[in-house]
Design an enzyme around this catalytic site. Sequence first.
Site, PDB file in Angstrom:
ATOM      1  N   LYS A 161     -47.778  42.542   8.823  1.00  0.00           N
ATOM      2  CA  LYS A 161     -47.927  43.236   7.398  1.00  0.00           C
ATOM      3  C   LYS A 161     -48.891  42.192   6.797  1.00  0.00           C
ATOM      4  O   LYS A 161     -49.249  41.229   6.296  1.00  0.00           O
ATOM      5  CB  LYS A 161     -46.764  42.809   7.121  1.00  0.00           C
ATOM      6  CG  LYS A 161     -46.713  43.066   5.516  1.00  0.00           C
ATOM      7  CD  LYS A 161     -46.432  44.673   5.037  1.00  0.00           C
ATOM      8  CE  LYS A 161     -46.336  44.822   3.532  1.00  0.00           C
ATOM      9  NZ  LYS A 161     -46.279  45.964   2.775  1.00  0.00           N
ATOM     10  N   CYS A 164     -55.122  47.557  -1.828  1.00  0.00           N
ATOM     11  CA  CYS A 164     -53.575  47.667  -1.739  1.00  0.00           C
ATOM     12  C   CYS A 164     -53.011  48.556  -3.090  1.00  0.00           C
ATOM     13  O   CYS A 164     -53.674  47.572  -3.868  1.00  0.00           O
ATOM     14  CB  CYS A 164     -52.786  46.586  -2.106  1.00  0.00           C
ATOM     15  SG  CYS A 164     -50.691  46.183  -1.874  1.00  0.00           S
TER      16      CYS A 164
HETATM   17  C1  DHB Z   1     -48.562  47.407   0.394  1.00  0.00           C
HETATM   18  C2  DHB Z   1     -49.090  48.711   0.468  1.00  0.00           C
HETATM   19  C3  DHB Z   1     -50.060  48.925   1.207  1.00  0.00           C
HETATM   20  O1  DHB Z   1     -51.488  49.659   0.552  1.00  0.00           O
HETATM   21  C4  DHB Z   1     -51.537  47.476   1.382  1.00  0.00           C
HETATM   22  O2  DHB Z   1     -52.801  48.047   2.101  1.00  0.00           O
HETATM   23  C5  DHB Z   1     -50.364  46.480   0.578  1.00  0.00           C
HETATM   24  C6  DHB Z   1     -49.475  46.743   0.933  1.00  0.00           C
HETATM   25  C7  DHB Z   1     -47.290  47.774  -0.088  1.00  0.00           C
HETATM   26  O3  DHB Z   1     -46.657  48.693  -1.071  1.00  0.00           O
HETATM   27  O4  DHB Z   1     -46.300  46.348  -0.001  1.00  0.00           O
END
Ligand code: DHB
Length: 317
Positions: free
Chosen positions: A45, A129
């Site tokens: 993540k 993001c």
């Molecule tokens: C999140 C979503 C994304 O597309 C990303 O690249 C990083 C984080 C999120 O909402 O947690």
Amino acid sequence: MSLKTKIGNINLNSCLFNASGVYCKIKEELSNLNTCNSVGAILTKSCTLESRVGNDPPIYWDDGSENSINSSGLPNMGYKYYIENEDIVKYDKPYIVSISGMCEEDNLKIVKETINNNDISGIELNLSCPNIEGKSQIGYDFEAMQNLISKVDLIISSMKSMRRNNFNFGVKLPPYFDMLHFRLVADIINNSSINTITCVNSLGNGLIINHISESVVIKPKRGHGGIGGSSIKSIALSNVRQFSLLTKCDIIGCGGIMNGIDAFEHILCGAKAVQIGTKFYMDGIDVFTFLEKDLLKIMRDKNYKTINDFCGKLKDL
Ligand code: DHB
């Protein structure tokens, strides 16, 4: 027949792995990716300096078959959890840390510390993001993007050559829709030591609504979030194609891969590996075994033995 491939400095036994964000926040999920033979790498993540709980739920919705929207707001355990994860030495496939610091300074600190762990195969610096309120995507701010990449570059190029040769510098880009933007971003990348590009992150700030309840389907940002799944495949393919033509980087395709044909198309456009987001979310870890079989069947029918037999060989008319 084999799905073995190489992305930048990393050898993979399978070209299939998870998109960052999907079932990769905690060690149990990361181990689960390690256990599945059809998965080629373990991607974390996206992490920040401090841990985050993320947005108020519901933060994710999908229609069960094709499309999704998410706005998780970067819930993660904080970067130390991912780079000091004691399970890394036990994993038998490459471990890649996705980094999405809240500011340039945070990103640089996390990059520096990641390099110091020799068991980490590389980073995927997330420039895309879309879900942090008040923060625009770095990938759409070319000046900020150039600044961040050149600073990360200084850190990476100061690495000892032994480590540099087995450390992968990857970036994850948002989708682009304009030929000038493809060229501008490719120029920035070509002037750096980036080895791999993941195309594409979700299509930012889309809106999916429910006509029966007459409401949005997720809570954050009045229902706006990153769109994934089949509806973004054509955009993902154009981005994979453009960046594979305009740069020397290895491209990792992501976006709308629901079956073997979709994976095949990404590779035909130039992807050397592919990441699975929405479909992994919907089907769980078994999706990788399904996709492996489905892609190998297409390769058998077409008499292709390896990914390289058709990677990037899309024909023009
Ligand atoms: C999140 C979503 C994304 O597309 C990303 O690249 C990083 C984080 C999120 O909402 O947690």
